[in-house]
Scaffold this motif. Structure first.
Motif, PDB file in Angstrom:
ATOM      1  N   GLN A  74       0.841  -1.204   0.000  1.00  0.00           N
ATOM      2  CA  GLN A  74       0.000   0.000   0.000  1.00  0.00           C
ATOM      3  C   GLN A  74       0.875   1.253   0.000  1.00  0.00           C
ATOM      4  OE1 GLN A  74      -3.626   0.506   2.584  1.00  0.00           O
ATOM      5  NE2 GLN A  74      -2.365   2.067   3.567  1.00  0.00           N
ATOM      6  N   THR A  75       1.892   1.265   0.857  1.00  0.00           N
ATOM      7  CA  THR A  75       2.788   2.414   0.939  1.00  0.00           C
ATOM      8  C   THR A  75       3.553   2.616  -0.362  1.00  0.00           C
ATOM      9  OG1 THR A  75       3.040   2.111   3.326  1.00  0.00           O
ATOM     10  CG2 THR A  75       4.759   3.376   2.206  1.00  0.00           C
ATOM     11  N   ALA A  76       4.033   1.525  -0.939  1.00  0.00           N
ATOM     12  CA  ALA A  76       4.776   1.614  -2.196  1.00  0.00           C
ATOM     13  C   ALA A  76       3.898   2.163  -3.317  1.00  0.00           C
ATOM     14  CB  ALA A  76       5.329   0.242  -2.569  1.00  0.00           C
ATOM     15  N   PHE A  77       2.676   1.670  -3.409  1.00  0.00           N
ATOM     16  CA  PHE A  77       1.762   2.130  -4.458  1.00  0.00           C
ATOM     17  C   PHE A  77       1.464   3.618  -4.288  1.00  0.00           C
ATOM     18  CE2 PHE A  77      -2.283   2.866  -6.519  1.00  0.00           C
ATOM     19  CZ  PHE A  77      -2.170   2.144  -7.701  1.00  0.00           C
ATOM     20  N   GLU A  78       1.155   4.042  -3.059  1.00  0.00           N
ATOM     21  CA  GLU A  78       0.857   5.445  -2.802  1.00  0.00           C
ATOM     22  C   GLU A  78       2.061   6.333  -3.121  1.00  0.00           C
ATOM     23  OE1 GLU A  78      -0.274   5.409   1.279  1.00  0.00           O
ATOM     24  OE2 GLU A  78      -2.342   4.766   0.884  1.00  0.00           O
ATOM     25  N   THR A  79       3.257   5.858  -2.822  1.00  0.00           N
ATOM     26  CA  THR A  79       4.467   6.631  -3.086  1.00  0.00           C
ATOM     27  C   THR A  79       4.677   6.843  -4.576  1.00  0.00           C
ATOM     28  OG1 THR A  79       5.530   5.872  -1.045  1.00  0.00           O
ATOM     29  CG2 THR A  79       6.977   6.639  -2.816  1.00  0.00           C
ATOM     30  N   VAL A  80       4.575   5.767  -5.346  1.00  0.00           N
ATOM     31  CA  VAL A  80       4.784   5.888  -6.789  1.00  0.00           C
ATOM     32  C   VAL A  80       3.686   6.750  -7.416  1.00  0.00           C
ATOM     33  CG1 VAL A  80       5.015   4.635  -8.959  1.00  0.00           C
ATOM     34  CG2 VAL A  80       6.010   3.694  -6.878  1.00  0.00           C
ATOM     35  N   HIS A  81       2.479   6.607  -6.936  1.00  0.00           N
ATOM     36  CA  HIS A  81       1.376   7.439  -7.442  1.00  0.00           C
ATOM     37  C   HIS A  81       1.689   8.918  -7.229  1.00  0.00           C
ATOM     38  CE1 HIS A  81      -3.118   8.717  -7.155  1.00  0.00           C
ATOM     39  NE2 HIS A  81      -2.661   8.855  -8.383  1.00  0.00           N
ATOM     40  N   GLN A  82       2.163   9.267  -6.040  1.00  0.00           N
ATOM     41  CA  GLN A  82       2.508  10.656  -5.757  1.00  0.00           C
ATOM     42  C   GLN A  82       3.660  11.128  -6.643  1.00  0.00           C
ATOM     43  OE1 GLN A  82       0.874  12.906  -3.386  1.00  0.00           O
ATOM     44  NE2 GLN A  82       1.993  14.105  -4.890  1.00  0.00           N
ATOM     45  N   CYS A  83       4.629  10.258  -6.881  1.00  0.00           N
ATOM     46  CA  CYS A  83       5.745  10.619  -7.752  1.00  0.00           C
ATOM     47  C   CYS A  83       5.266  10.886  -9.181  1.00  0.00           C
ATOM     48  CB  CYS A  83       6.787   9.503  -7.752  1.00  0.00           C
ATOM     49  SG  CYS A  83       7.675   9.335  -6.178  1.00  0.00           S
ATOM     50  N   LEU A  84       4.369  10.053  -9.651  1.00  0.00           N
ATOM     51  CA  LEU A  84       3.812  10.268 -10.995  1.00  0.00           C
ATOM     52  C   LEU A  84       3.130  11.631 -11.069  1.00  0.00           C
ATOM     53  CD1 LEU A  84       1.847   7.662 -13.099  1.00  0.00           C
ATOM     54  CD2 LEU A  84       1.038  10.001 -12.923  1.00  0.00           C
ATOM     55  N   LEU A  85       2.329  11.960 -10.065  1.00  0.00           N
ATOM     56  CA  LEU A  85       1.605  13.238 -10.069  1.00  0.00           C
ATOM     57  C   LEU A  85       2.564  14.422 -10.045  1.00  0.00           C
ATOM     58  CD1 LEU A  85      -1.295  12.449  -7.550  1.00  0.00           C
ATOM     59  CD2 LEU A  85      -1.390  12.453 -10.058  1.00  0.00           C
ATOM     60  N   LEU A  86       3.649  14.311  -9.289  1.00  0.00           N
ATOM     61  CA  LEU A  86       4.584  15.425  -9.191  1.00  0.00           C
ATOM     62  C   LEU A  86       5.405  15.620 -10.470  1.00  0.00           C
ATOM     63  CD1 LEU A  86       5.795  15.076  -5.499  1.00  0.00           C
ATOM     64  CD2 LEU A  86       4.383  16.892  -6.465  1.00  0.00           C
ATOM     65  N   HIS A  87       5.392  14.637 -11.345  1.00  0.00           N
ATOM     66  CA  HIS A  87       6.004  14.813 -12.662  1.00  0.00           C
ATOM     67  C   HIS A  87       5.043  15.486 -13.645  1.00  0.00           C
ATOM     68  CE1 HIS A  87       9.290  12.193 -11.327  1.00  0.00           C
ATOM     69  NE2 HIS A  87       9.933  12.540 -12.420  1.00  0.00           N
ATOM     70  N   GLY A  88       3.822  15.769 -13.195  1.00  0.00           N
ATOM     71  CA  GLY A  88       2.855  16.459 -14.046  1.00  0.00           C
ATOM     72  C   GLY A  88       2.469  15.642 -15.260  1.00  0.00           C
ATOM     73  N   HIS A  89       2.177  16.338 -16.347  1.00  0.00           N
ATOM     74  CA  HIS A  89       1.702  15.638 -17.547  1.00  0.00           C
ATOM     75  C   HIS A  89       2.766  14.694 -18.094  1.00  0.00           C
ATOM     76  CE1 HIS A  89       4.104  18.030 -20.447  1.00  0.00           C
ATOM     77  NE2 HIS A  89       3.987  18.990 -19.541  1.00  0.00           N
ATOM     78  N   MET A  90       4.043  14.993 -17.838  1.00  0.00           N
ATOM     79  CA  MET A  90       5.104  14.111 -18.320  1.00  0.00           C
ATOM     80  C   MET A  90       5.082  12.768 -17.584  1.00  0.00           C
ATOM     81  SD  MET A  90       8.240  16.822 -18.703  1.00  0.00           S
ATOM     82  CE  MET A  90       9.330  15.594 -19.373  1.00  0.00           C
ATOM     83  N   GLY A  91       4.721  12.792 -16.303  1.00  0.00           N
ATOM     84  CA  GLY A  91       4.685  11.566 -15.530  1.00  0.00           C
ATOM     85  C   GLY A  91       3.633  10.581 -15.992  1.00  0.00           C
ATOM     86  N   TYR A  92       2.622  11.086 -16.703  1.00  0.00           N
ATOM     87  CA  TYR A  92       1.516  10.250 -17.170  1.00  0.00           C
ATOM     88  C   TYR A  92       1.868   9.492 -18.451  1.00  0.00           C
ATOM     89  CZ  TYR A  92      -3.476   9.121 -17.779  1.00  0.00           C
ATOM     90  OH  TYR A  92      -4.681   8.485 -17.901  1.00  0.00           O
ATOM     91  N   ALA A  93       3.009   9.804 -19.046  1.00  0.00           N
ATOM     92  CA  ALA A  93       3.407   9.192 -20.306  1.00  0.00           C
ATOM     93  C   ALA A  93       3.911   7.771 -20.090  1.00  0.00           C
ATOM     94  CB  ALA A  93       4.492  10.033 -20.971  1.00  0.00           C
ATOM     95  N   ARG A  94       3.684   6.924 -21.069  1.00  0.00           N
ATOM     96  CA  ARG A  94       4.143   5.538 -20.974  1.00  0.00           C
ATOM     97  C   ARG A  94       5.657   5.412 -21.045  1.00  0.00           C
ATOM     98  NH1 ARG A  94       1.233   1.019 -21.017  1.00  0.00           N
ATOM     99  NH2 ARG A  94      -1.014   1.153 -21.300  1.00  0.00           N
TER     100      ARG A  94
END
Length: 383
Positions: A322-342
């Motif tokens: 759970q902690t790992a998933f939440e952490t990576v999710h937050q990291c993706l969001l902080l990369h903005g639109h670039m983080g959403y890219a495959r």
């Protein structure tokens, strides 16, 4: 309790860290296009002592303690969480073979697991479900020459690339006491496999294994008839802590990348690390990650000292993913639109971690175990 690692432990960790950085991490996303590990990869790991490091030296391991094995898991998973399935399976299942196989069989199999020549899988889950594992239905019928296995195992990690499988079959009546474990070569007559189209962990190759009149000898039985369920479940207190460090290692990669990113990314004329709305979520993630890591290492420390750690292992298995998933999710969001890219790794890490929020015991099952350890069988619905 010591909170520092020994020089020997750090030497093992440094070997794993270099291998993960040089060999695993650069190809992490490329491996998603494969349904198996690339040729020669596991032999490289075996040559460096990264497979079965906790198994006895006489069988090709290094005889390290559980804490050291956990350190190796975290480092390998930071490079590629999916490749870390290989040392996980080798440690968990290799230990079962060492403890319960005949001398000839363990001498034949375990050195090849440690060298990376062979890979082993666990055949426990069935189509009817995984959480109620004691009530499996794969048949293991007695003959005058051994046993005949018929049935299906599903959601099996490395199903299509394993060389061996520990298959649990029903040899007796209902429940755990009627379950027996067998070590079966995957090239045995009557075995076939399928591979699932999963959302993540693609190169692991999760799938089904079908047993159609598969003959096994008495020598392939692991331990006593009817003891298989207990043999396998005894190892889960270990593997759950290793899995915790596996997913946390994966999340650590995203977290370190994001700390670098927020120092470089500019907004309003400043690095975005200047803004508390950016750094505070990362500080929270660091705190939760550290707490989860310490829980996993404490669990392994207890194991090394022969102390009870069932509840702690269950905590590792639900809290760390759970902690790992939440952490990576937050990291993706902080990369903005670039983080959403495959072409960024965060989305793949989310999908890979999600698999271990399901496999090897869901959060609901782990919380039931914790409650049972606290107040006894009154907390178990089927007791």
């Amino acid at each position: 309790m010591e909170f520092a690692f020994t020089d020997e432990q750090q030497a093992f960790r440094d070997t794993a860290r270099r291998f993960a950085a040089d060999r695993l991490r650069p190809l992490y996303q490329a491996r998603e296009k494969q349904d198996r590990f690339e040729d020669g990869l596991l032999r490289e790991m075996g040559g460096l002592g990264l497979l079965g490091a906790d198994l006895p030296e006489e069988f090709g391991g290094s005889g390290v303690d559980a804490v050291t094995s956990g350190m190796l898991m975290a480092e390998i998973a930071e490079g590629d969480m999916n490749v870390a399935y290989a040392p996980l399976l080798t440690s968990l299942l290799g230990d079962i073979v060492v403890k319960h196989a005949t001398p000839d069989l363990k001498n034949q199999v375990v050195p090849r697991l440690c060298s990376g020549e062979d890979l082993i899988a666990l055949g426990l889950t069935e189509p009817r479900g995984g959480s109620d594992a004691a009530n499996l239905v794969l048949k293991a019928e007695r003959t005058n020459k051994g046993y005949v296995l018929n049935g299906e195992k599903t959601s099996i990690s490395c199903a299509a690339q394993a060389d061996w499988i520990i298959a649990l079959g029903r040899t007796g009546g209902e429940g755990a006491r009627g379950v027996t474990a067998f070590l079966v070569p995957m090239n045995a007559a009557g075995i076939s496999t399928s591979t699932f189209d999963d959302a993540g962990a693609i190169c692991v190759g999760r799938g089904s294994v079908f047993f159609d009149n598969v003959h096994v000898s008495d020598e392939q039985r692991l331990g006593a008839e009817g003891a298989g369920f207990r043999e396998v479940m005894a190892g889960f207190d270990y593997s759950r802590a290793l899995i915790g460090l596996q997913v946390l290692g994966c999340a650590r990669a995203s977290l370190e990348e994001t700390w670098e990113w927020v120092q470089q990314r500019q907004a309003f004329g400043q690095p975005i690390a200047k803004y508390q709305g950016v750094t505070e979520p990362l500080a929270v993630a660091e705190t939760k990650m550290r707490a989860a890591e310490l829980l996993c290492y404490q669990t392994l420390w207890l194991r090394d000292r022969g102390m009870k750690h069932t509840a702690e292992a269950a905590m590792c298995k639900w809290y760390a993913p759970q902690t790992a998933f939440e952490t990576v999710h937050q990291c993706l969001l902080l990369h903005g639109h670039m983080g959403y890219a495959r072409d960024m790794p965060h989305q793949q890490r989310l999908r890979d971690i999600m698999g271990l929020q399901i496999g090897d015991g869901t959060a609901q099952i782990q919380k039931m175990i914790i409650a049972r350890e606290k107040i006894g069988k009154i907390a178990v619905p089927y007791a």
